[in-house]
Design a protein around this motif. Structure first.
Motif, PDB file in Angstrom:
ATOM      1  N   ALA A  79      16.734   7.282   0.311  1.00  0.00           N
ATOM      2  CA  ALA A  79      16.978   8.452  -0.531  1.00  0.00           C
ATOM      3  C   ALA A  79      18.380   9.014  -0.354  1.00  0.00           C
ATOM      4  N   LEU A  80      18.965   8.790   0.826  1.00  0.00           N
ATOM      5  CA  LEU A  80      20.314   9.303   1.087  1.00  0.00           C
ATOM      6  C   LEU A  80      21.362   8.197   1.033  1.00  0.00           C
ATOM      7  N   GLY A  81      21.027   7.077   0.404  1.00  0.00           N
ATOM      8  CA  GLY A  81      22.020   6.028   0.181  1.00  0.00           C
ATOM      9  C   GLY A  81      22.003   4.889   1.171  1.00  0.00           C
ATOM     10  N   GLY A  82      20.978   4.819   2.034  1.00  0.00           N
ATOM     11  CA  GLY A  82      20.874   3.724   2.989  1.00  0.00           C
ATOM     12  C   GLY A  82      21.338   4.103   4.380  1.00  0.00           C
ATOM     13  N   PRO A  83      21.113   3.228   5.371  1.00  0.00           N
ATOM     14  CA  PRO A  83      21.420   3.526   6.772  1.00  0.00           C
ATOM     15  C   PRO A  83      22.866   3.941   7.033  1.00  0.00           C
ATOM     16  N   LYS A  84      23.814   3.351   6.308  1.00  0.00           N
ATOM     17  CA  LYS A  84      25.223   3.670   6.557  1.00  0.00           C
ATOM     18  C   LYS A  84      25.592   5.081   6.102  1.00  0.00           C
ATOM     19  N   ASN A  85      24.842   5.638   5.160  1.00  0.00           N
ATOM     20  CA  ASN A  85      25.152   6.963   4.633  1.00  0.00           C
ATOM     21  C   ASN A  85      24.216   8.052   5.141  1.00  0.00           C
ATOM     22  N   TYR A  86      23.059   7.646   5.640  1.00  0.00           N
ATOM     23  CA  TYR A  86      22.011   8.605   5.991  1.00  0.00           C
ATOM     24  C   TYR A  86      22.498   9.724   6.910  1.00  0.00           C
ATOM     25  N   ALA A  87      22.992   9.353   8.096  1.00  0.00           N
ATOM     26  CA  ALA A  87      23.405  10.366   9.065  1.00  0.00           C
ATOM     27  C   ALA A  87      24.588  11.186   8.566  1.00  0.00           C
ATOM     28  N   ARG A  88      25.465  10.557   7.807  1.00  0.00           N
ATOM     29  CA  ARG A  88      26.625  11.271   7.267  1.00  0.00           C
ATOM     30  C   ARG A  88      26.187  12.364   6.296  1.00  0.00           C
ATOM     31  N   VAL A  89      25.169  12.096   5.510  1.00  0.00           N
ATOM     32  CA  VAL A  89      24.723  13.059   4.506  1.00  0.00           C
ATOM     33  C   VAL A  89      23.891  14.183   5.123  1.00  0.00           C
ATOM     34  N   CYS A  90      22.925  13.828   5.982  1.00  0.00           N
ATOM     35  CA  CYS A  90      22.023  14.879   6.469  1.00  0.00           C
ATOM     36  C   CYS A  90      22.518  15.563   7.734  1.00  0.00           C
ATOM     37  N   TYR A 182      19.067   8.863  -6.731  1.00  0.00           N
ATOM     38  CA  TYR A 182      19.884   9.386  -7.825  1.00  0.00           C
ATOM     39  C   TYR A 182      19.926  10.909  -7.785  1.00  0.00           C
ATOM     40  N   GLU A 183      18.764  11.523  -7.601  1.00  0.00           N
ATOM     41  CA  GLU A 183      18.680  12.981  -7.607  1.00  0.00           C
ATOM     42  C   GLU A 183      19.421  13.594  -6.423  1.00  0.00           C
ATOM     43  N   PHE A 184      19.193  13.042  -5.226  1.00  0.00           N
ATOM     44  CA  PHE A 184      19.809  13.615  -4.033  1.00  0.00           C
ATOM     45  C   PHE A 184      21.306  13.353  -3.975  1.00  0.00           C
ATOM     46  N   ASN A 185      21.753  12.246  -4.536  1.00  0.00           N
ATOM     47  CA  ASN A 185      23.181  11.966  -4.561  1.00  0.00           C
ATOM     48  C   ASN A 185      23.924  13.029  -5.369  1.00  0.00           C
ATOM     49  N   LYS A 186      23.358  13.401  -6.506  1.00  0.00           N
ATOM     50  CA  LYS A 186      23.989  14.444  -7.331  1.00  0.00           C
ATOM     51  C   LYS A 186      24.022  15.778  -6.599  1.00  0.00           C
ATOM     52  N   ILE A 187      22.914  16.132  -5.948  1.00  0.00           N
ATOM     53  CA  ILE A 187      22.857  17.404  -5.237  1.00  0.00           C
ATOM     54  C   ILE A 187      23.813  17.396  -4.049  1.00  0.00           C
ATOM     55  N   ALA A 188      23.860  16.277  -3.320  1.00  0.00           N
ATOM     56  CA  ALA A 188      24.722  16.185  -2.136  1.00  0.00           C
ATOM     57  C   ALA A 188      26.184  16.404  -2.486  1.00  0.00           C
ATOM     58  N   LYS A 189      26.611  15.868  -3.622  1.00  0.00           N
ATOM     59  CA  LYS A 189      28.008  16.026  -4.033  1.00  0.00           C
ATOM     60  C   LYS A 189      28.357  17.480  -4.328  1.00  0.00           C
ATOM     61  N   ALA A 190      27.400  18.220  -4.843  1.00  0.00           N
ATOM     62  CA  ALA A 190      27.665  19.599  -5.234  1.00  0.00           C
ATOM     63  C   ALA A 190      27.311  20.614  -4.156  1.00  0.00           C
ATOM     64  N   GLU A 191      26.224  20.359  -3.420  1.00  0.00           N
ATOM     65  CA  GLU A 191      25.720  21.367  -2.491  1.00  0.00           C
ATOM     66  C   GLU A 191      25.479  20.859  -1.080  1.00  0.00           C
ATOM     67  N   GLY A 192      25.675  19.569  -0.853  1.00  0.00           N
ATOM     68  CA  GLY A 192      25.450  19.009   0.478  1.00  0.00           C
ATOM     69  C   GLY A 192      23.973  18.973   0.840  1.00  0.00           C
ATOM     70  N   ILE A 193      23.699  18.753   2.126  1.00  0.00           N
ATOM     71  CA  ILE A 193      22.326  18.644   2.591  1.00  0.00           C
ATOM     72  C   ILE A 193      21.565  19.953   2.418  1.00  0.00           C
ATOM     73  N   ASP A 194      22.283  21.083   2.454  1.00  0.00           N
ATOM     74  CA  ASP A 194      21.613  22.369   2.261  1.00  0.00           C
ATOM     75  C   ASP A 194      20.949  22.426   0.889  1.00  0.00           C
ATOM     76  N   GLY A 195      21.629  21.908  -0.120  1.00  0.00           N
ATOM     77  CA  GLY A 195      21.064  21.899  -1.460  1.00  0.00           C
ATOM     78  C   GLY A 195      19.863  20.970  -1.557  1.00  0.00           C
ATOM     79  N   ILE A 196      19.921  19.837  -0.865  1.00  0.00           N
ATOM     80  CA  ILE A 196      18.798  18.899  -0.874  1.00  0.00           C
ATOM     81  C   ILE A 196      17.582  19.524  -0.192  1.00  0.00           C
ATOM     82  N   ILE A 197      17.808  20.195   0.931  1.00  0.00           N
ATOM     83  CA  ILE A 197      16.711  20.866   1.631  1.00  0.00           C
ATOM     84  C   ILE A 197      16.072  21.910   0.727  1.00  0.00           C
TER      85      ILE A 197
END
Length: 211
Positions: A79-90, A182-197
């Motif tokens: 959901a956060l783009g795979g193992p390479k992106n997971y920790a970076r995003v959340c 797709y949904e979380f990628n859009k939110i992450a770009k605009a609001e980061g993990i706080d927006g996803i939460i």
């Protein structure tokens, strides 16, 4: 370190319904192969959950059965783009993200079963993909807006520690994993993990308000 964190750490070092069923397969496997097939594993685990739902089992029993079937770690990572992106995003909120997404996936899966519990699931068959990934296809009837509808639900399965688990659910051609990504990628770009939460909390709040 939980299993998902361990998977992410390793990746950084080395560079995601019914009581009666009809199984339709194109070949007759050996007994041993049948017992270890993705479709037989899914059927056994899924029908165990269905029985608990019909028996009005406790939430703890339901959760234990569902959690043995669904690979939440893979779905969270995907959901956060795979193992390479997971920790970076959340970042520092990974555990919170995992817990919320797990609750959402579990509850939606159980809701699907409850909607379809009056109808038998048709187990259509399984298709083997790359790297020992299998897609198990089912058909189920549900009640929606007062009408009975037949839908196709595919379960993408792989083995985790020797046991078959579901890493994606595709309903009438729509992938759960891809939809979240797709949904979380859009939110992450605009609001980061706080927006996803916040989004996950809102989804869960909506489910609680409409049991």
């Amino acid at each position: 370190m939980n299993r998902l964190r361990a998977r992410v750490f390793t990746a950084s070092l080395t560079g995601l319904l019914g009581l009666a069923a009809v199984a339709v397969v194109t070949a007759t496997p050996s007994v041993a192969a049948a017992q270890d097939s993705a479709i037989e594993a899914f059927k056994a685990k899924h029908e165990a959950v269905v029985k608990l739902v019909k028996d009005n089992a406790s939430d703890a029993k339901l959760q234990a059965k569902v959690d043995g079937l669904l690979d939440y770690d893979y779905l969270s990572s995907s959901a956060l783009g795979g193992p390479k992106n997971y920790a970076r995003v959340c970042g520092s909120r990974c555990d919170e993200f995992d817990a919320l997404l797990t609750r959402l996936i579990r509850e939606n899966y159980l809701r699907m079963i409850r909607k379809a519990e009056k109808h038998p699931v048709e187990y259509v068959g399984q298709v083997e993909g790359k790297n020992n990934i299998y897609k198990v296809t089912t058909r189920v009837k549900i009640e929606k807006n007062g009408r009975e509808q037949s839908i196709t639900v595919d379960y993408v399965m792989h083995k985790v520690d020797g046991a078959w688990q579901v890493r994606d659910i595709i309903t009438d051609g729509v992938s759960l994993a891809k939809t979240y990504r797709y949904e979380f990628n859009k939110i992450a770009k605009a609001e980061g993990i706080d927006g996803i939460i916040r989004k996950l909390e809102a989804k869960l709040g909506s489910l609680d308000a409409n049991p």
